[in-house]
Design a protein around this motif. Structure first.
Motif, PDB file in Angstrom:
ATOM      1  N   ALA A  98       0.841  -1.206   0.000  1.00 19.63           N
ATOM      2  CA  ALA A  98       0.000   0.000   0.000  1.00 19.63           C
ATOM      3  C   ALA A  98       0.873   1.252   0.000  1.00 19.63           C
ATOM      4  O   ALA A  98       0.651   2.162   0.789  1.00 19.63           O
ATOM      5  CB  ALA A  98      -0.928  -0.020   1.200  1.00 19.63           C
ATOM      6  N   GLN A  99       1.850   1.299  -0.890  1.00 18.07           N
ATOM      7  CA  GLN A  99       2.794   2.406  -0.912  1.00 18.07           C
ATOM      8  C   GLN A  99       2.117   3.732  -1.218  1.00 18.07           C
ATOM      9  O   GLN A  99       2.398   4.749  -0.588  1.00 18.07           O
ATOM     10  CB  GLN A  99       3.892   2.122  -1.943  1.00 18.07           C
ATOM     11  N   LYS A 100       1.194   3.743  -2.176  1.00 21.13           N
ATOM     12  CA  LYS A 100       0.543   4.989  -2.574  1.00 21.13           C
ATOM     13  C   LYS A 100      -0.342   5.520  -1.451  1.00 21.13           C
ATOM     14  O   LYS A 100      -0.364   6.736  -1.169  1.00 21.13           O
ATOM     15  CB  LYS A 100      -0.300   4.747  -3.830  1.00 21.13           C
ATOM     16  N   ILE A 101      -1.072   4.619  -0.790  1.00 21.76           N
ATOM     17  CA  ILE A 101      -1.954   5.048   0.292  1.00 21.76           C
ATOM     18  C   ILE A 101      -1.144   5.596   1.455  1.00 21.76           C
ATOM     19  O   ILE A 101      -1.475   6.645   2.045  1.00 21.76           O
ATOM     20  CB  ILE A 101      -2.842   3.878   0.759  1.00 21.76           C
ATOM     21  N   LEU A 102      -0.045   4.907   1.789  1.00 22.48           N
ATOM     22  CA  LEU A 102       0.801   5.371   2.879  1.00 22.48           C
ATOM     23  C   LEU A 102       1.438   6.715   2.553  1.00 22.48           C
ATOM     24  O   LEU A 102       1.628   7.559   3.441  1.00 22.48           O
ATOM     25  CB  LEU A 102       1.892   4.331   3.176  1.00 22.48           C
ATOM     26  N   GLU A 103       1.762   6.923   1.281  1.00 20.52           N
ATOM     27  CA  GLU A 103       2.338   8.207   0.878  1.00 20.52           C
ATOM     28  C   GLU A 103       1.354   9.338   1.125  1.00 20.52           C
ATOM     29  O   GLU A 103       1.717  10.413   1.623  1.00 20.52           O
ATOM     30  CB  GLU A 103       2.727   8.149  -0.592  1.00 20.52           C
ATOM     31  N   GLN A 104       0.066   9.085   0.800  1.00 20.85           N
ATOM     32  CA  GLN A 104      -0.951  10.106   1.027  1.00 20.85           C
ATOM     33  C   GLN A 104      -1.134  10.373   2.528  1.00 20.85           C
ATOM     34  O   GLN A 104      -1.230  11.534   2.957  1.00 20.85           O
ATOM     35  CB  GLN A 104      -2.283   9.654   0.417  1.00 20.85           C
ATOM     36  N   LEU A 105      -1.168   9.291   3.313  1.00 17.25           N
ATOM     37  CA  LEU A 105      -1.375   9.456   4.754  1.00 17.25           C
ATOM     38  C   LEU A 105      -0.192  10.169   5.413  1.00 17.25           C
ATOM     39  O   LEU A 105      -0.367  11.041   6.267  1.00 17.25           O
ATOM     40  CB  LEU A 105      -1.604   8.088   5.407  1.00 17.25           C
ATOM     41  N   LEU A 106       1.038   9.791   5.012  1.00 20.49           N
ATOM     42  CA  LEU A 106       2.217  10.445   5.577  1.00 20.49           C
ATOM     43  C   LEU A 106       2.269  11.918   5.183  1.00 20.49           C
ATOM     44  O   LEU A 106       2.676  12.767   5.989  1.00 20.49           O
ATOM     45  CB  LEU A 106       3.483   9.720   5.120  1.00 20.49           C
ATOM     46  N   SER A 107       1.849  12.225   3.963  1.00 20.10           N
ATOM     47  CA  SER A 107       1.804  13.626   3.537  1.00 20.10           C
ATOM     48  C   SER A 107       0.805  14.412   4.380  1.00 20.10           C
ATOM     49  O   SER A 107       1.050  15.569   4.748  1.00 20.10           O
ATOM     50  CB  SER A 107       1.430  13.716   2.060  1.00 20.10           C
ATOM     51  N   THR A 108      -0.320  13.782   4.723  1.00 22.53           N
ATOM     52  CA  THR A 108      -1.304  14.439   5.575  1.00 22.53           C
ATOM     53  C   THR A 108      -0.742  14.700   6.966  1.00 22.53           C
ATOM     54  O   THR A 108      -0.935  15.781   7.542  1.00 22.53           O
ATOM     55  CB  THR A 108      -2.569  13.571   5.678  1.00 22.53           C
ATOM     56  N   VAL A 109      -0.013  13.710   7.510  1.00 17.13           N
ATOM     57  CA  VAL A 109       0.602  13.881   8.832  1.00 17.13           C
ATOM     58  C   VAL A 109       1.599  15.036   8.806  1.00 17.13           C
ATOM     59  O   VAL A 109       1.648  15.867   9.724  1.00 17.13           O
ATOM     60  CB  VAL A 109       1.278  12.567   9.278  1.00 17.13           C
ATOM     61  N   VAL A 110       2.409  15.104   7.745  1.00 21.98           N
ATOM     62  CA  VAL A 110       3.394  16.185   7.628  1.00 21.98           C
ATOM     63  C   VAL A 110       2.699  17.538   7.520  1.00 21.98           C
ATOM     64  O   VAL A 110       3.143  18.530   8.111  1.00 21.98           O
ATOM     65  CB  VAL A 110       4.322  15.937   6.417  1.00 21.98           C
ATOM     66  N   LEU A 111       1.587  17.601   6.783  1.00 29.28           N
ATOM     67  CA  LEU A 111       0.847  18.854   6.662  1.00 29.28           C
ATOM     68  C   LEU A 111       0.316  19.322   8.022  1.00 29.28           C
ATOM     69  O   LEU A 111       0.359  20.510   8.346  1.00 29.28           O
ATOM     70  CB  LEU A 111      -0.321  18.687   5.684  1.00 29.28           C
TER      71      LEU A 111
END
Length: 371
Positions: free
Chosen positions: A183-196
């Motif tokens: 789930a690399q793409k989903i994790l990328e979106q979630l991690l980007s949200t955490v960083v935001l």
């Protein structure tokens, strides 16, 4: 020999005090003594560093007296919990996690405020001595230290409750590695949200300008994407958070400047040469401060206070310039840099035989930057 042995020798018979009553008495004493934690710290500083007690107390301790009182009270309350063992073990087991959490949170907050105060008072001077420029790096370092303090606090609380947090993270890491590839793409979106959410380059309600020069208002930040309402067409743009993280964004709402207005009263009227020298030294001193709008310094000479209309007299200078910043912390940092710049200007002018005093207080007027 304790008080019980003394009572036995004197053949005195005292009734045994229940430990629960002793606990409530010690709890009351903890609430009373905790209020005097800053004074106790001052006595300790005086014991080990008598020459610097006033400077350290006024610069580091006095501005954060509330944090010291809270941390000291919680530590004393934690010590008073010992009277509940072993007769009231169930009561101790119930309150112990809450008290431990309060102590760890209070000490962590105190450490964070103390480090912030140290950076504000001594960090800028230290960087100046090392030949470095005091800029936003101080705020980044302060944020990193707060993250480290928070991480240590979580580990300390887990350890106090005998919870193997490190072992759990290690076991989850092995299984999480396989999930990450799936789930690399989903994790990328979630991690980007955490960083935001952690970095907070913008929040809902603020106006931002995207790379394509579109100006819009942030309506919401979701788990996967951010919704932006354009100002021109009022259409809704949905941008993935991972795309926003790799995009240059201009936050228009946070663009603000603070106009600084101060008066310099000279001990004697200035000649034309002195006035030109003052203008040069003040301009160079303010332009050298990080965060001051370059070229915004304006200097106007007038007569002495109460006699401004006096022809040809130059005994007062009105200095105005603008401080730029994106948030309150950066503005406060620039105000501290400005104080140091005032000291430098005073030293340079004193070398030319020009002495002055700055009228207090210095006026700061917030002025938002137009879109």
């Amino acid at each position: 020999m304790n008080w019980q042995d003394i009572a036995r020798v004197l053949q005195l018979d005292f009734p045994e005090i229940p430990k629960l009553a002793v606990f409530f008495i010690s709890l009351l004493l903890a609430l009373l003594i905790g209020r005097y934690t800053p004074g106790i710290v001052r006595l300790i500083i005086r014991r080990f560093s008598p020459n610097q007690v006033t400077d350290l107390y006024e610069n580091l301790i006095d501005p954060i007296r509330g944090a010291f009182k809270l941390a000291g009270t919680l530590i004393l309350v934690s010590l008073s919990m010992a009277w509940l063992q072993p007769e009231y073990q169930s009561l101790f087991n119930f309150f112990s996690p809450f008290v431990d959490l309060g102590v760890i949170a209070g000490v962590a907050w105190l450490a964070s405020r103390l480090f912030r105060q140290f950076v504000r008072v001594y960090g800028i001077d230290l960087l100046k001595k090392l030949g470095r420029e005091a800029d936003e790096l101080l705020l980044v370092v302060e944020t990193l230290v707060n993250v480290i303090i928070g991480f240590i606090s979580v580990l300390a609380f887990a350890q106090s409750q005998r919870f193997n947090l490190i072992g759990l993270m290690a076991s989850l890491g092995i299984g999480g590695l396989a999930v990450a590839f799936a789930a690399q793409k989903i994790l990328e979106q979630l991690l980007s949200t955490v960083v935001l959410y952690l970095d907070r380059p913008f929040v809902p309600g603020e106006y931002i300008r995207l790379q394509d020069k579109q100006l819009g208002r942030v309506e919401s930040i979701g788990l996967r994407s951010t919704k932006i309402r354009t100002a021109a067409k009022s259409t809704l743009i949905i941008v993935p958070n991972s795309t926003l993280m790799s995009m240059d964004i201009e936050n228009v709402s946070r663009a603000k400047k603070v106009m600084v207005l101060l008066y310099m009263d000279f001990t004697k009227p200035l000649t034309d040469e002195d006035a030109a020298l003052v203008r040069q030294v003040v301009s160079e001193g303010t332009d050298a401060v990080f965060g001051i709008d370059p070229g915004s310094t304006s200097i106007a000479f007038t007569g002495p206070p109460g006699r401004e209309e006096l022809n040809g007299a130059r005994q007062r200078a009105r200095v105005t310039f603008f401080i730029l910043g994106s948030n309150e912390n950066s503005i406060q940092l620039r105000k501290r840099l400005l104080e140091l710049a005032n000291e430098t200007i005073a030293q340079r002018l004193s070398g030319y035989g020009i002495k002055f005093t700055v009228q207090e207080p210095t006026m700061y007027v917030e002025s938002p930057v137009t879109m």
